[in-house]
Design a protein around this motif. Sequence first.
Motif, PDB file in Angstrom:
ATOM      1  N   ASP A  68      -9.652  -0.937  -2.821  1.00 52.50           N
ATOM      2  CA  ASP A  68      -8.217  -0.705  -2.910  1.00 52.50           C
ATOM      3  C   ASP A  68      -7.970   0.802  -2.941  1.00 52.50           C
ATOM      4  N   GLU A  69      -6.889   1.241  -2.354  1.00 51.67           N
ATOM      5  CA  GLU A  69      -6.578   2.673  -2.330  1.00 51.67           C
ATOM      6  C   GLU A  69      -6.516   3.263  -3.736  1.00 51.67           C
ATOM      7  N   ASN A 104      -5.150  10.681   2.297  1.00 53.50           N
ATOM      8  CA  ASN A 104      -3.979  10.535   3.160  1.00 53.50           C
ATOM      9  C   ASN A 104      -4.152   9.242   3.952  1.00 53.50           C
ATOM     10  N   PRO A 128      -4.993  -0.026   2.206  1.00 53.73           N
ATOM     11  CA  PRO A 128      -3.963   0.895   1.733  1.00 53.73           C
ATOM     12  C   PRO A 128      -2.901   0.214   0.867  1.00 53.73           C
ATOM     13  N   LEU A 129      -2.292   1.001  -0.004  1.00 53.68           N
ATOM     14  CA  LEU A 129      -1.233   0.474  -0.857  1.00 53.68           C
ATOM     15  C   LEU A 129      -0.075  -0.078  -0.025  1.00 53.68           C
ATOM     16  N   ARG A 130       0.159   0.517   1.115  1.00 51.41           N
ATOM     17  CA  ARG A 130       1.266   0.065   1.964  1.00 51.41           C
ATOM     18  C   ARG A 130       1.042  -1.346   2.504  1.00 51.41           C
ATOM     19  N   ALA A 131      -0.166  -1.884   2.343  1.00 53.74           N
ATOM     20  CA  ALA A 131      -0.416  -3.259   2.771  1.00 53.74           C
ATOM     21  C   ALA A 131       0.369  -4.250   1.911  1.00 53.74           C
ATOM     22  N   GLY A 132       0.794  -3.804   0.713  1.00 56.43           N
ATOM     23  CA  GLY A 132       1.598  -4.658  -0.153  1.00 56.43           C
ATOM     24  C   GLY A 132       0.797  -5.780  -0.788  1.00 56.43           C
TER      25      GLY A 132
END
Length: 283
Positions: free
Chosen positions: A167-168, A282, A203-207
């Motif tokens: 996980d990020e 990033n 990435p965290l943006r994966a939700g």
Amino acid sequence: MPSVEQTLPTGAALRRLRVETGRSVKEVSEALGWSSSKLSRIETSLSRVKPQDLALLLDFYEAPQDLRSCIGALLQHPVPRSRKTGDGVPDVYERYARLEEQATHISMYAAVVVPGLLQTPDYAAVIITNTTPTPEHHLARTRMQRRMLRQAVLGRIPPPRIDVVLDETVLRRPIGDPAIMRRQMIRLQELSDRPEISVRIIPLRAGAHPALTGPFAILDFPEALRIPSHVWLDDLAGGVLRDRQTDVDRYRQSFAALDELSLGVQESAEVFASMVAGAEPNI
């Protein structure tokens, strides 16, 4: 008869000796007229090595006398392990470690920290110190030694296939000082270069995703061993091992979903490289 836990040091010492001499399990087994499974069971402490078999191994490895004495002492005078709650290494963790040594494929999802199998010593030390209750601080060294011993599986011949999803947040959470984090990123970068290991970032943006309940590892084994696949769930009380097929299938499906959501191996390696250079991740 000594327990499996008592014979662990002997098997581990013999495995290290074989690896250091550059020989494979197949090569040694054929030379001694053994099956590969016999040597594997000795090295993973699933079978207690007989004195005559120990002598054959030490002769074949041309072990020096001081090493022969040390390994012989381990066999004759194994160190008994306490069975009390709060022991340095819980029994379920030992069972997991023995299974891990035999696995041909290890799939891991890390939600909080880098998995123990991939940790540098100083990164691991910070985690163990902070997760060991004050009354058990005297056991931290034992836990540290056991965690590092597990990493011998990375040098096994042939090596297991290892697929890791981080996980990020694992990269963003500082464990120790910046130097410790940098060395851990170098370690991940080096491991990612090995053909049998993939380390990828979700990435965290994966939700939201199916593994929000926490980290886990799936262990798969050679058919010849007839060991069912297991799932390992780590926790502060020692962890949980599951081998029910429906449970394993559920976690396997979760890992497949994580695989779809993660960055590629090369893109993830570039993130590790940028962090080694001092940049923030990033992603």
